[in-house]
Write an enzyme that holds these catalytic residues in place. Structure first.
Site, short mmCIF file in Angstrom:
data_model
loop_
_atom_site.label_atom_id
_atom_site.label_comp_id
_atom_site.label_asym_id
_atom_site.label_seq_id
_atom_site.Cartn_x
_atom_site.Cartn_y
_atom_site.Cartn_z
CD GLU A 33 -1.77 -2.41 1.42
OE1 GLU A 33 -2.63 -3.29 1.23
OE2 GLU A 33 -0.62 -2.65 1.86
CG HIS B 158 -11.04 -7.88 6.62
ND1 HIS B 158 -10.34 -8.68 7.49
CD2 HIS B 158 -10.42 -8.00 5.42
CE1 HIS B 158 -9.34 -9.27 6.85
NE2 HIS B 158 -9.36 -8.87 5.60
CB ALA C 72 -11.21 1.53 4.91
#
Length: 658
Positions: free
Chosen positions: A397, A464, A421
């Site tokens: 990321e 999650h 997210a």
């Protein structure tokens, strides 16, 4: 030191000498000014000039370079006016950051230089994005990025190398191995003989070069650059050199053994090259004195100019207006008929139509290409736009967010999909320290949207299910959107992509396939910073966003006797406080519902702002309702206890009865 001139002409040989001499003389002057208190800090590159000068001289003027503290030779070789550098180091307006950042923490599009941030690593990924933009637009260019041997221990270094190798990007990764990371010797930083050996693990060419030999540096980079422009692919270069002064002047060099200092002192890149040029008959003491006199005169003239410049004045409106790049919202309306679609379909439509609107838009993320993403938002996109613009990424990321910034710097737009997210934590550094601060620091936009599938109530557990918008609403320079309905999601996403500023775009997973709405089939936009009034009533104001809006609608549907204004914020930064104030002036009571845990969330700021600005209208205490102060559990019963839905009903009735 042996010099191989190969086919380098005499003028180039002499230019390389002058280009090394200039930063050396500037540094010597800066050390005097530092002792006089006229500059605040200095990171010396004395003894390392051959690397900066050699690399820059072998590149073309339109090719980007991403230097670090000890790369003054990059700036002087690109012929930046010295008075601008001197103003920068003194924190004056004539520099590149208007006094907002110091030393070499700046960039300039005019000279194709992108400055560092103190976190070091993200600039490596930025180089990937810059190079990717060149490849996608068929420009035969290379990008050079610098780091020290200490920086190679950061995860961003490895992510950037891997991305560049997988995507075959023309990036020169330049490691200045000068023996110490501040005071830590290389023996305590890595356990391999040469850092160049790491290139093998990433499937890329790598070389170890004598960083004090200007001709070795210039020739090798020139040779590699010619090939990389025609056949893109990354190269890892390790330049062996030494830092003759401290990490910065205050740290000194007492930790360096005297014998080691003396050994490297005999390998000074300028003194040795001077001797070589004398042997070649190209230089003598008279010519050296003339060169030094010319440079000294230039330094003094430009210093006088910088010293005469006024100190920066604090003008609050100027400082605040530069946090974001100016964006004039343009409304686009769709005259097409609507169709009833889900929120996930609206996001997909908005993204697809933005790809059609902007041929310089690139989407990046894990599994988003052929697979279509874990939520199938980009399903079919590869057929429409190809794998060049719809790019599967490695699991990294931080590197991909940095690469998105590089795309923006080099004239493109980027959308990054976080698979969840929650995983933005792995890309947190470049989001909050690079994307958010670049425009304020040196006027460079960050034309990046980060899509954030978020939220609980789906039994996905602690990793999650987070709705982590408060991580980003706290950071000046970022914008945050959080739609609750398909119509808003499509229009706001289009605006987010049009906006040249970084946007975190939250998409609630629990709403993806459960919420339907009539949505125009054509392209349209919606403004940021304008909330939606979903219900009107005189008794109480309810403010929420995301899934909380639907919980509030359900509760109001079950209690028709409650007459409430229900405000859906839609965007959290900018935040529409005007709509909230208007409602409170009517109802006198306020309750704020958020899915995020309560402490430090957006509801706290709304509550504080109302207390400060509309206290006299309140007929009761402001109520904030959020999830419990704990990670989100997996079990449905535990998750139901964590989420605020039932507590909201109780708090709503208590406030109504107050």
């Amino acid at each position: 030191m042996e010099y191989q001139r190969k086919d380098i002409d005499n003028n180039t040989l002499l230019n390389l000498y002058k280009r090394m001499l200039k930063p050396r003389m500037i540094e010597e002057k800066m050390l005097i000014l530092l002792r006089q208190g006229k500059i605040s800090k200095w990171f010396s590159g004395i003894g390392q000039e051959a690397i900066s000068v050699g690399v820059t001289s072998a590149m073309t003027a339109e090719e980007y370079i991403l230097p670090m503290h000890r790369n003054l030779g990059v700036f002087t070789t690109r012929e930046i006016p010295l008075h601008r550098l001197f103003s920068q180091w003194q924190g004056k307006a004539g520099g590149f950051t208007k006094g907002r950042d110091r030393s070499f923490h700046f960039g300039t599009q005019e000279y194709k230089i992108v400055g560092m941030i103190s976190h070091l690593g993200p600039q490596l990924g930025v180089a990937d994005g810059i190079a990717l933009a060149d490849v996608l637009q068929n420009r035969e260019r290379i990008t050079a990025v610098f780091t020290g041997e200490g920086g190679t221990s950061e995860g961003d270094f490895h992510e950037a190398l891997n991305i560049a190798s997988v995507w075959q990007l023309p990036v020169l990764f330049c490691i200045e191995n000068n023996g110490y990371g501040l005071s830590t010797p290389t023996s305590e930083q890595y356990n391999c003989e040469n850092l160049a050996d790491r290139g093998i693990g990433y499937g890329m060419e790598s070389y170890t070069i004598d960083g004090n030999n200007i001709l070795d540096v210039y020739s090798k980079v020139g040779e590699l650059g010619q090939r990389m422009r025609k056949k893109p692919g990354p190269v890892l270069l390790e330049f062996k050199t030494f830092r003759m002064r401290g990490h910065e002047e205050a740290s000194g060099t007492k930790y360096v053994p005297d014998a080691l200092m003396e050994e490297w002192g005999t390998m000074d890149p300028i003194a040795n090259y001077e001797s070589f040029l004398k042997e070649e008959g190209l230089l003598d003491n008279i010519k050296i004195d003339l060169q030094k006199a010319e440079i000294e005169s230039e330094i003094n003239e430009h210093l006088q100019f910088a010293f005469g410049e006024h100190e920066v004045d604090f003008v609050e409106s100027d400082e605040l207006s530069d946090v974001y790049k100016a964006f004039a919202y343009t409304e686009a309306r769709s005259n097409n008929a609507g169709e009833k679609i889900r929120l996930v379909d609206a996001v997909s439509q908005g993204l697809r139509q933005s790809m059609e609107q902007h041929d310089n838009l690139v989407i990046m993320g894990q599994d988003i290409a052929g697979y279509g993403g874990v939520f199938k938002v980009t399903e079919g996109f590869v057929d429409a736009f190809g794998t060049s613009r719809v790019r599967n990424t490695p699991i990294c990321e931080s590197g991909i967010v940095a690469a998105a910034m590089g795309l923006s710097i080099n004239g493109m737009k980027a959308v990054v999909e976080m698979q969840f997210a929650d995983f933005a934590s792995s890309g947190f550094n470049p989001i909050v320290n690079y994307l958010a601060k670049s425009h304020y620091r040196w006027g460079e936009k960050a034309d990046v949207v980060i899509r954030m599938p978020c939220g609980g109530d789906v039994g996905a557990g602690p990793f999650h299910s987070q709705t982590n918008e408060a991580w980003f609403t706290k950071t000046p320079g970022l914008k945050v959107a959080y739609p609750a309905f398909p119509f808003d999601a499509k229009g706001l996403l289009a605006t987010a992509i049009n906006d040249p500023n970084p946007v975190l775009f939250f998409e609630h997973k629990g709403l993806y396939r459960s919420v339907y709405q009539e949505v125009p089939t054509g392209y349209y936009t919606l403004p940021f910073g304008k909330a939606a009034l979903l219900k009107e009533g005189h008794e109480i104001t309810i403010v929420s966003y995301g899934a909380g809006v639907h919980w509030a609608l359900e509760i109001l549907g079950n209690h028709p006797e409650i007459k409430a204004d229900l405000i859906d914020l839609r965007t959290l930064m900018p935040l529409d406080m005007t709509s909230i104030y208007t409602s409170i002036e009517k109802t006198g009571k306020l309750i704020i519902l958020q899915e995020d845990s309560l402490f430090g969330g957006i509801s706290s700021d709304i509550s504080a702002l109302v207390m400060e600005n509309r206290f006299e209208y309140l007929d009761g205490p402001i109520k904030r309702v959020g999830s419990l102060e704990m990670p989100i559990p997996f079990s449905k019963r535990l998750e139901n206890g964590y989420l605020p839905k039932e507590r909201f009903v109780v708090a709503l009735k208590e406030l109504l009865a107050y």
